[in-house]
Write an enzyme that holds these catalytic residues in place. Structure first.
Site, PDB file in Angstrom:
ATOM      1  N   HIS A   1       0.807  -1.236   0.000  1.00  0.00           N
ATOM      2  CA  HIS A   1       0.000   0.000   0.000  1.00  0.00           C
ATOM      3  C   HIS A   1       0.841   1.287   0.000  1.00  0.00           C
ATOM      4  CE1 HIS A   1      -4.031  -1.914   0.708  1.00  0.00           C
ATOM      5  NE2 HIS A   1      -3.244  -2.896   1.089  1.00  0.00           N
TER       6      HIS A   1
ATOM      7  N   ASP B   1       1.224  -2.286 -10.220  1.00  0.00           N
ATOM      8  CA  ASP B   1       1.061  -3.523 -10.991  1.00  0.00           C
ATOM      9  C   ASP B   1       1.481  -3.339 -12.448  1.00  0.00           C
ATOM     10  OD1 ASP B   1      -0.041  -4.249  -8.621  1.00  0.00           O
ATOM     11  OD2 ASP B   1      -2.061  -4.616  -9.371  1.00  0.00           O
TER      12      ASP B   1
ATOM     13  N   ASP C   1       2.271   2.399  -2.746  1.00  0.00           N
ATOM     14  CA  ASP C   1       2.274   3.015  -4.094  1.00  0.00           C
ATOM     15  C   ASP C   1       1.369   4.241  -4.164  1.00  0.00           C
ATOM     16  OD1 ASP C   1      -0.072   1.405  -4.113  1.00  0.00           O
ATOM     17  OD2 ASP C   1       0.161   0.842  -6.231  1.00  0.00           O
TER      18      ASP C   1
ATOM     19  N   SER D   1     -10.678 -15.710 -24.560  1.00  0.00           N
ATOM     20  CA  SER D   1      -9.650 -16.111 -23.593  1.00  0.00           C
ATOM     21  C   SER D   1      -9.769 -17.598 -23.315  1.00  0.00           C
ATOM     22  CB  SER D   1      -9.825 -15.332 -22.291  1.00  0.00           C
ATOM     23  OG  SER D   1      -9.017 -15.902 -21.278  1.00  0.00           O
TER      24      SER D   1
ATOM     25  N   SER E   1      -4.610  -8.807 -13.808  1.00  0.00           N
ATOM     26  CA  SER E   1      -5.283  -7.707 -14.518  1.00  0.00           C
ATOM     27  C   SER E   1      -4.264  -6.804 -15.216  1.00  0.00           C
ATOM     28  CB  SER E   1      -6.178  -6.894 -13.578  1.00  0.00           C
ATOM     29  OG  SER E   1      -5.435  -6.264 -12.562  1.00  0.00           O
TER      30      SER E   1
ATOM     31  N   GLY F   1      -3.436 -11.575  -6.140  1.00  0.00           N
ATOM     32  CA  GLY F   1      -2.353 -10.665  -5.765  1.00  0.00           C
ATOM     33  C   GLY F   1      -1.153 -10.696  -6.691  1.00  0.00           C
TER      34      GLY F   1
END
Ligand code: ADP
Ligand code: MG
Length: 392
Positions: free
Chosen positions: A41, A178, A43, A74, A134, A130
């Site tokens: 956390h 990410d 970032d 997909s 995405s 985690g």
């Protein structure tokens, strides 16, 4: 399928592509998942993160189209979709395609002229645990759009495009970590990322250390309120601290001494959140010194403190994480262990003595399954290169 056998994987995807679209793919994009070695956390508080790509990744096999249609499927998900680049709408029937749609929207808003393509996605990154599946699909989609449309995309710009897609189109209020990791990762190294300047320094992992992912496989939902609430609490802390220190813009700018001097002006819970972030930032910088030399004592302490702070100060723990932490710390060869990702379940990470990885993994699986009744996923990961085209 063997996650690491690129030849077999390529054959499987190429065959499925041909069945679906009636032709062979013309290009292959790849983007890796990632794991944070330190910096939970931090970032969105414009601080530091020690992040590494993993050797689990998302591929998109693609074939350019002459028109402005995108047809996307997909192998990980049953649904598929087709949309026009001239009118990109949110998709509730195949919601995963919103990551691809969002990237197209963000690229067009940034002024890029896009062409359509037929694409088939395949990923070895576990979803929603985690490791940033995405960001991997977003970065792979950006690589495809750039390739079929004929423009170059700077990797930092690509990361920002992905973040914009996720924030504005998908509707997840995530930081840059990410996408930056997936876009700029470097094989064999972690990245010491500065989330304010969006720059990094490569930090080599000592070769005697192995990163091992320990996935609790406990459900975790980040579109829930917890993540947004933590962000709001940090911002609240900054606003109150600005009364004493007008120059600060983010918790990144606050020292522990400054926080201690004005703790009473903050609600108790806000003070605890701030303390965690400030301490965690410092741990990232300490880790940058300990990682290359493999300082076991220092690593153990930094990891233990990060986990304890996440649990007690930032309160992003979960019973499954506590069970996994116990299992990891009791296993042979462990050097340090902590949460990964945003917390509330999901994956955790251990640094393990290279030659004890097999024994470590077996012990963690046994202990965690016996304690929780859940079979975890435990696998070693190696830092891989960031997003780009695969040269097949
Ligand atoms: P994380 O990024 O931690 O894996 P998120 O909830 O942010 O978790 O993203 C997971 C979502 O991303 C999936 O539920 C799915 O919608 C989408 N996604 C990721 N990879 C793929 C893929 N290979 N195929 C289809 N959808 C994917
Ligand atoms: Mg994600």
């Amino acid at each position: 399928m063997d996650e690491y056998d690129y030849t077999a994987r390529k054959d499987t995807v190429a065959q499925a592509f041909a069945e679906r679209f009636g032709a062979a793919p013309a290009l292959w994009a790849r983007a890796p998942g990632r794991v944070d070695l330190m910096g939970s956390h931090t970032d969105y508080n414009l601080g530091y993160v020690m992040t590494a790509t993993v050797d689990r990744d998302t591929w998109i096999a693609a074939r350019p189209r002459a028109d402005r249609q995108v047809r996307i499927g997909s192998l990980n998900v049953a649904s598929s979709a087709a949309f026009s680049l001239d009118m990109i709408e949110h998709d509730d029937d195949a919601p995963w395609t919103n990551y691809v749609r969002g990237v197209a929207v963000a690229l067009q808003e940034a002024g890029y002229a896009l062409r359509g393509f037929d694409g088939l996605v395949h990923s070895t990154v576990p979803f929603s645990s985690g490791l940033s599946s995405s960001a991997a699909i977003e970065m792979a989609a950006a690589v495809v759009f750039a390739a079929v449309s004929g423009f170059d995309l700077d990797p930092v710009q690509m990361a920002l495009i992905g973040q914009r897609a996720e924030n504005h189109f998908v509707g997840v209020n995530s930081g840059i970590l990410d996408q930056y990791s997936s876009a700029l990762g470097q094989s064999g190294s972690a990245l010491l990322l500065d989330c304010r300047t969006l720059t990094h320094r490569a930090v080599p992992l000592n070769p005697s250390l192995q990163m091992v992912i320990c996935d609790t496989r406990a459900a975790r939902n980040l579109t829930g309120t917890e993540y947004d609430e933590r962000r709001a609490q940090c911002e609240h802390g900054v606003r109150l601290l600005q009364r004493a220190y007008p120059a600060i813009e983010a918790l990144r700018d606050v020292s522990l001494e400054q926080l201690a001097a004005h703790c009473d002006a903050l609600p108790e819970v806000v003070a605890r959140r701030c303390r965690f972030i400030i301490e965690e930032n410092r741990r990232v910088l300490d880790l940058a010194r300990a990682l290359p030399v493999g300082d076991r004592v220092r690593l153990a302490k930094l990891y233990a403190d990060s986990y304890a702070g996440a649990r007690d100060l930032y309160e992003i723990g979960a019973p499954s994480m506590a069970a996994m932490m116990d299992a990891m710390l009791a296993a042979p060869g462990v050097i340090g262990a902590r949460q990964a990702g945003a917390g509330f379940g999901g994956c955790m990470i251990a640094l393990v003595e290279c030659e004890q990885v097999v024994a470590f993994s077996a012990a963690v699986e046994r202990t965690y399954a016996a304690g929780t009744g859940i079979q975890p996923r435990v696998f070693p990961v190696t830092a891989s290169d960031g997003a780009g085209l695969l040269a097949f």
